[in-house]
Design an enzyme around this catalytic site. Structure first.
Site, PDB file in Angstrom:
ATOM      1  N   ASP A 154       0.737  -1.169  -0.084  1.00 53.87           N
ATOM      2  CA  ASP A 154       0.023  -0.017   0.005  1.00 53.87           C
ATOM      3  C   ASP A 154       0.836   1.175   0.066  1.00 53.87           C
ATOM      4  OD1 ASP A 154      -1.948  -1.818   0.183  1.00 53.87           O
ATOM      5  OD2 ASP A 154      -2.213  -1.692   2.420  1.00 53.87           O
ATOM      6  N   GLU A 155       1.964   1.191  -0.609  1.00 55.11           N
ATOM      7  CA  GLU A 155       2.941   2.363  -0.498  1.00 55.11           C
ATOM      8  C   GLU A 155       2.457   3.470  -1.662  1.00 55.11           C
ATOM      9  OE1 GLU A 155       3.743  -0.777  -1.211  1.00 55.11           O
ATOM     10  OE2 GLU A 155       5.544  -1.330   0.262  1.00 55.11           O
ATOM     11  N   LYS A 208       1.823   1.948  -5.017  1.00 54.04           N
ATOM     12  CA  LYS A 208       2.391   1.471  -6.493  1.00 54.04           C
ATOM     13  C   LYS A 208       1.398   1.634  -7.424  1.00 54.04           C
ATOM     14  CE  LYS A 208       2.381  -2.569  -4.041  1.00 54.04           C
ATOM     15  NZ  LYS A 208       2.042  -2.217  -2.947  1.00 54.04           N
ATOM     16  N   ALA A 224      -3.753  -7.900  -3.755  1.00 53.12           N
ATOM     17  CA  ALA A 224      -3.275  -6.721  -4.006  1.00 53.12           C
ATOM     18  C   ALA A 224      -4.531  -5.796  -3.994  1.00 53.12           C
ATOM     19  CB  ALA A 224      -2.418  -6.785  -5.359  1.00 53.12           C
ATOM     20  N   GLY A 225      -4.184  -4.453  -3.805  1.00 52.30           N
ATOM     21  CA  GLY A 225      -5.369  -3.581  -4.028  1.00 52.30           C
ATOM     22  C   GLY A 225      -4.655  -2.156  -4.324  1.00 52.30           C
ATOM     23  N   HIS A 226      -4.700  -1.998  -5.896  1.00 59.77           N
ATOM     24  CA  HIS A 226      -3.745  -0.931  -6.248  1.00 59.77           C
ATOM     25  C   HIS A 226      -4.992   0.407  -6.734  1.00 59.77           C
ATOM     26  CE1 HIS A 226      -0.229  -3.647  -7.248  1.00 59.77           C
ATOM     27  NE2 HIS A 226      -0.482  -3.737  -5.887  1.00 59.77           N
ATOM     28  N   THR A 227      -4.608   1.352  -6.136  1.00 58.93           N
ATOM     29  CA  THR A 227      -5.552   2.540  -6.522  1.00 58.93           C
ATOM     30  C   THR A 227      -4.855   3.198  -7.427  1.00 58.93           C
ATOM     31  OG1 THR A 227      -6.055   2.409  -4.044  1.00 58.93           O
ATOM     32  CG2 THR A 227      -6.904   4.272  -5.470  1.00 58.93           C
ATOM     33  N   THR A 235      -6.360 -11.825   3.599  1.00 59.15           N
ATOM     34  CA  THR A 235      -6.861 -11.036   3.022  1.00 59.15           C
ATOM     35  C   THR A 235      -8.096 -11.973   2.530  1.00 59.15           C
ATOM     36  OG1 THR A 235      -5.995 -11.809   0.654  1.00 59.15           O
ATOM     37  CG2 THR A 235      -5.399  -9.469   1.850  1.00 59.15           C
ATOM     38  N   GLN A 259       2.054  -6.176  -2.899  1.00 63.22           N
ATOM     39  CA  GLN A 259       2.503  -6.289  -1.491  1.00 63.22           C
ATOM     40  C   GLN A 259       3.916  -5.535  -1.343  1.00 63.22           C
ATOM     41  OE1 GLN A 259       1.441  -9.713  -3.038  1.00 63.22           O
ATOM     42  NE2 GLN A 259      -0.582  -8.637  -2.583  1.00 63.22           N
ATOM     43  N   SER A 307       5.675  12.080  -4.542  1.00 66.69           N
ATOM     44  CA  SER A 307       4.213  12.135  -4.970  1.00 66.69           C
ATOM     45  C   SER A 307       3.564  13.074  -3.748  1.00 66.69           C
ATOM     46  CB  SER A 307       3.870  10.646  -4.977  1.00 66.69           C
ATOM     47  OG  SER A 307       2.337  10.705  -4.853  1.00 66.69           O
ATOM     48  N   VAL A 308       2.838  13.788  -4.196  1.00 69.57           N
ATOM     49  CA  VAL A 308       2.089  14.860  -3.302  1.00 69.57           C
ATOM     50  C   VAL A 308       0.406  14.647  -3.105  1.00 69.57           C
ATOM     51  CG1 VAL A 308       4.014  16.556  -3.086  1.00 69.57           C
ATOM     52  CG2 VAL A 308       2.171  16.677  -5.020  1.00 69.57           C
ATOM     53  N   GLY A 309       0.014  13.767  -3.871  1.00 71.64           N
ATOM     54  CA  GLY A 309      -1.307  13.341  -4.013  1.00 71.64           C
ATOM     55  C   GLY A 309      -1.584  12.159  -4.689  1.00 71.64           C
TER      56      GLY A 309
HETATM   57  P1  GDP Z   1      -0.866   0.172  -3.708  1.00 71.80           P
HETATM   58  O1  GDP Z   1      -1.467  -1.061  -3.182  1.00 71.80           O
HETATM   59  O2  GDP Z   1       0.591   0.496  -3.189  1.00 71.80           O
HETATM   60  O3  GDP Z   1      -0.949   0.493  -4.988  1.00 71.80           O
HETATM   61  O4  GDP Z   1      -1.468   1.317  -2.486  1.00 71.80           O
HETATM   62  P2  GDP Z   1      -2.889   1.521  -2.323  1.00 71.80           P
HETATM   63  O5  GDP Z   1      -3.714   1.940  -3.595  1.00 71.80           O
HETATM   64  O6  GDP Z   1      -3.616   0.559  -1.618  1.00 71.80           O
HETATM   65  O7  GDP Z   1      -2.780   2.668  -1.348  1.00 71.80           O
HETATM   66  C1  GDP Z   1      -2.265   3.803  -1.555  1.00 71.80           C
HETATM   67  C2  GDP Z   1      -3.397   5.115  -1.361  1.00 71.80           C
HETATM   68  O8  GDP Z   1      -2.934   6.235  -0.895  1.00 71.80           O
HETATM   69  C3  GDP Z   1      -4.432   5.079  -2.366  1.00 71.80           C
HETATM   70  O9  GDP Z   1      -5.606   5.310  -1.914  1.00 71.80           O
HETATM   71  C4  GDP Z   1      -3.878   6.194  -3.381  1.00 71.80           C
HETATM   72  O10 GDP Z   1      -4.708   6.775  -3.851  1.00 71.80           O
HETATM   73  C5  GDP Z   1      -3.317   7.143  -2.367  1.00 71.80           C
HETATM   74  N1  GDP Z   1      -2.041   7.757  -2.682  1.00 71.80           N
HETATM   75  C6  GDP Z   1      -0.993   7.388  -3.433  1.00 71.80           C
HETATM   76  N2  GDP Z   1      -0.033   8.172  -3.786  1.00 71.80           N
HETATM   77  C7  GDP Z   1      -0.544   9.448  -2.683  1.00 71.80           C
HETATM   78  C8  GDP Z   1       0.156  10.545  -2.299  1.00 71.80           C
HETATM   79  O11 GDP Z   1       1.296  10.859  -2.801  1.00 71.80           O
HETATM   80  N3  GDP Z   1      -0.323  11.378  -1.601  1.00 71.80           N
HETATM   81  C9  GDP Z   1      -1.649  10.884  -0.916  1.00 71.80           C
HETATM   82  N4  GDP Z   1      -2.462  11.852  -0.133  1.00 71.80           N
HETATM   83  N5  GDP Z   1      -2.354   9.949  -1.501  1.00 71.80           N
HETATM   84  C10 GDP Z   1      -1.814   8.864  -2.169  1.00 71.80           C
HETATM   85  P1  IMO Z   2      -0.901  -4.258  -2.012  1.00 73.35           P
HETATM   86  O1  IMO Z   2      -0.340  -4.873  -3.304  1.00 73.35           O
HETATM   87  C1  IMO Z   2      -1.033  -4.731   2.082  1.00 73.35           C
HETATM   88  C2  IMO Z   2      -1.203  -8.392   3.868  1.00 73.35           C
HETATM   89  C3  IMO Z   2      -2.467  -9.114   4.509  1.00 73.35           C
HETATM   90  C4  IMO Z   2      -1.962  -9.981   5.600  1.00 73.35           C
HETATM   91  C5  IMO Z   2      -0.861 -10.751   4.810  1.00 73.35           C
HETATM   92  C6  IMO Z   2      -1.148 -12.147   4.388  1.00 73.35           C
HETATM   93  O2  IMO Z   2      -2.267  -3.685  -2.241  1.00 73.35           O
HETATM   94  O3  IMO Z   2       0.371  -3.537  -1.510  1.00 73.35           O
HETATM   95  P2  IMO Z   2      -2.792 -12.832   2.147  1.00 73.35           P
HETATM   96  O4  IMO Z   2      -3.955 -12.647   1.952  1.00 73.35           O
HETATM   97  O5  IMO Z   2      -1.492 -12.337   1.267  1.00 73.35           O
HETATM   98  O6  IMO Z   2      -2.271 -14.141   2.562  1.00 73.35           O
HETATM   99  O7  IMO Z   2      -2.212 -11.860   3.647  1.00 73.35           O
HETATM  100  O8  IMO Z   2      -0.454  -9.934   3.747  1.00 73.35           O
HETATM  101  N1  IMO Z   2      -1.258  -8.208   2.548  1.00 73.35           N
HETATM  102  C7  IMO Z   2      -1.474  -6.685   2.057  1.00 73.35           C
HETATM  103  N2  IMO Z   2      -1.064  -5.862   2.827  1.00 73.35           N
HETATM  104  N3  IMO Z   2      -1.047  -4.602   0.945  1.00 73.35           N
HETATM  105  C8  IMO Z   2      -1.169  -5.610   0.099  1.00 73.35           C
HETATM  106  O9  IMO Z   2      -1.176  -5.682  -1.151  1.00 73.35           O
HETATM  107  C9  IMO Z   2      -1.306  -6.919   0.756  1.00 73.35           C
HETATM  108  N4  IMO Z   2      -1.475  -8.416   0.092  1.00 73.35           N
HETATM  109  C10 IMO Z   2      -1.477  -8.944   1.301  1.00 73.35           C
HETATM  110  O10 IMO Z   2      -2.839  -7.982   5.179  1.00 73.35           O
HETATM  111  O11 IMO Z   2      -1.287  -9.025   6.704  1.00 73.35           O
HETATM  112 MG    MG Z   3      -2.786  -1.683  -1.996  1.00 69.95          MG
END
Ligand code: GDP
Ligand code: IMO
Ligand code: MG
Length: 424
Positions: free
Chosen positions: A13-14, A16, A39-42, A128, A224, A413-415
């Site tokens: 959730d960085e 990506k 994975a949950g990539h926004t 998950t 992840q 990244s600022v948003g």
């Molecule tokens: P991923 O799994 O690494 O793709 O990250 P996620 O999508 O799970 O979570 C990142 C969250 O932060 C999402 O809601 C993005 O829309 C948001 N986001 C990404 N970059 C930035 C940033 O630079 N600033 C802010 N405020 N939000 C961001």
């Molecule tokens: P993205 O790609 C954050 C975590 C789960 C749990 C552990 C094992 O969005 O960054 P699993 O279902 O894989 O067996 O769960 O890993 N986890 C994540 N945490 N971002 C993810 O993906 C994750 N995918 C799995 O919360 O702790």
């Molecule tokens: Mg994610």
């Protein structure tokens, strides 16, 4: 032409999805190499928000081809529902989205087993429930079912029957439930759904080879993060795949000699969803600030993410095990408004100060963070487009991270939007 890997540098959730979408405008091919629908990539584009679990984040760029490599555990339900979301948004992925025939498939019983195992585990991982562990377990114990196997009309019923028989036996022995999984129902539903999947199946390793021959740019999309890696992460509180850059070669069929660079996607603070050690976790107002201002809620499960300060030991570890050559520093806007910002530079463990991260959960659980403190900033930086326009204390924070990681920050990244990105 370039071949790069974008890898999560912390616990996932960085940001990506955002960074991959941004970089995909310069990539011909975007490839997922591991993980699955956990994975949950926004990706936010104008007023539209896409959360992608299975389909690579490059798909939103209409000039980019996206592929799911053999190292991914393929969730066909998730894939089909994301196809619908894309189509409803006017995005047509046909002819530019592919899935490797050699990817293992997450079957409905994997999800049920994931839930049953987790619910019966004393120390919960916090999975998950997407069937990831059980699907990889079948792969490793050599009874899994791959995409190519489902497309084989003769082989599929045989291998499915054998799997269902053994899962039913196991389920009954462990949980006392008889005939938990029904062959006919699973077989029929799976065949039906693979009619939708079939046109997308293509050898991803060959696609990559052709792209390299034609001097195309390739971007590998990590899912992840480093600390969830089965080998390098905070075992056992990890996922079941190699999330680190090494996973790219086995997960797609590219040679390591072909990879040019690795961009580490690193949050300007730390979050974690699920259980396991987290040395810099905060339970105070600063933690509340990060959680609320950063909207830190899981994109896949909706669970609140745990929040803490930036951890330099994790950052350096991540640089080491991934070979990170530059950083995309995300969500730095979220730190705005804090008076002081702490950065963890050591772990106090018993009577020692540890300076290197180690993937040993029971040691990490007992570590107390040693902090250095930097001055915060009060300005809203989310609309700034030029590096030089950032407030002095933001630049000091970025300089500090470059100094401790010895890696240049390439993107700030600022948003969440594509255009809320500063190329340093
Ligand atoms: P991923 O799994 O690494 O793709 O990250 P996620 O999508 O799970 O979570 C990142 C969250 O932060 C999402 O809601 C993005 O829309 C948001 N986001 C990404 N970059 C930035 C940033 O630079 N600033 C802010 N405020 N939000 C961001
Ligand atoms: P993205 O790609 C954050 C975590 C789960 C749990 C552990 C094992 O969005 O960054 P699993 O279902 O894989 O067996 O769960 O890993 N986890 C994540 N945490 N971002 C993810 O993906 C994750 N995918 C799995 O919360 O702790
Ligand atoms: Mg994610």
């Amino acid at each position: 032409m370039s071949v790069r890997i974008a890898v999560g540098a912390q616990w996932g959730d960085e940001g990506k999805g955002k960074i991959i979408d941004l970089l995909s405008s310069g990539a011909d091919l975007v490839v997922r190499y591991q993980g699955g629908a956990n994975a949950g990539h926004t990706v936010k584009i104008d007023d539209k928000k896409f959360i992608l679990h299975m389909i690579p984040s490059g798909v939103l760029n209409k000039n980019t081809v996206s592929a799911i490599g053999n190292g991914v555990v393929f969730d066909y339900d998730s894939f089909i529902s994301e196809l619908d979301i894309l189509k409803n948004a006017g995005i047509r992925p046909e002819g530019r989205l592919f899935i490797s025939p050699y990817a293992h498939v997450v079957m409905p019983y994997h999800k049920e087993i994931d839930r049953a195992v987790e619910n019966n585990r004393k120390t919960k991982i916090g999975t998950t429930f997407k069937g990831i562990g059980p699907a990889y377990q079948d792969k490793i114990t050599r009874c899994g079912i791959r995409v190519v196997d489902i497309l084989d009309k003769e082989y599929f019923p045989v291998v499915l029957k054998s799997n269902i028989d053994s899962k039913n036996q196991l389920f009954e022995a462990l949980y006392g439930e008889k005939n938990k999984f029904d062959f006919n129902a699973i077989y029929a539903a799976c065949l039906d759904k693979f009619e939708t999947v079939k046109p997308y199946v293509k050898d991803v390793s060959i696609m990559i080879e052709e792209a390299l021959e034609n001097k195309k740019s390739i971007l590998f999309e990590g899912a992840q993060g480093t600390l969830l890696d089965i080998d390098h992460g905070t075992y056992p509180f990890v996922t079941s795949s190699n999330t680190t850059s090494g996973g790219v070669c086995t997960g797609t069929g590219i040679s390591p000699t072909k990879i040019d660079s690795v961009i580490g996607v690193m949050k300007a603070y730390t979050t974690r969803v699920g259980n396991g050690p987290f040395v810099t976790e905060l339970f105070d107002d600063a933690g509340k600030h990060l959680s609320e201002k950063g909207f830190e809620v899981g994109a896949t499960t909706g669970r609140p993410r745990r929040c803490g300060y930036f951890d330099a030991l994790i950052a350096r570890y991540s640089v080491r095990v991934n070979g990170i050559s530059s950083l995309a520093l995300t969500k730095i806007d979220v730190l705005g408004g804090l008076e002081k910002i702490k950065v963890c530079v050591g772990y106090k463990y018993k009577n020692e100060i540890l300076k290197e991260f180690l993937p040993v959960s029971n040691v990490l659980e007992k570590c107390v963070p040693v902090y250095e403190e930097l001055d915060g900033w009060q300005e809203d930086i989310s609309e700034i487009k030029e590096y030089n326009d950032l407030p002095a204390n933001v630049k000091k924070y970025i300089d500090y991270i470059e100094k401790i990681t010895k890696v240049p920050v390439e993107i700030v990244s600022v948003g969440p939007e594509r255009n809320q990105s500063i190329f340093k």
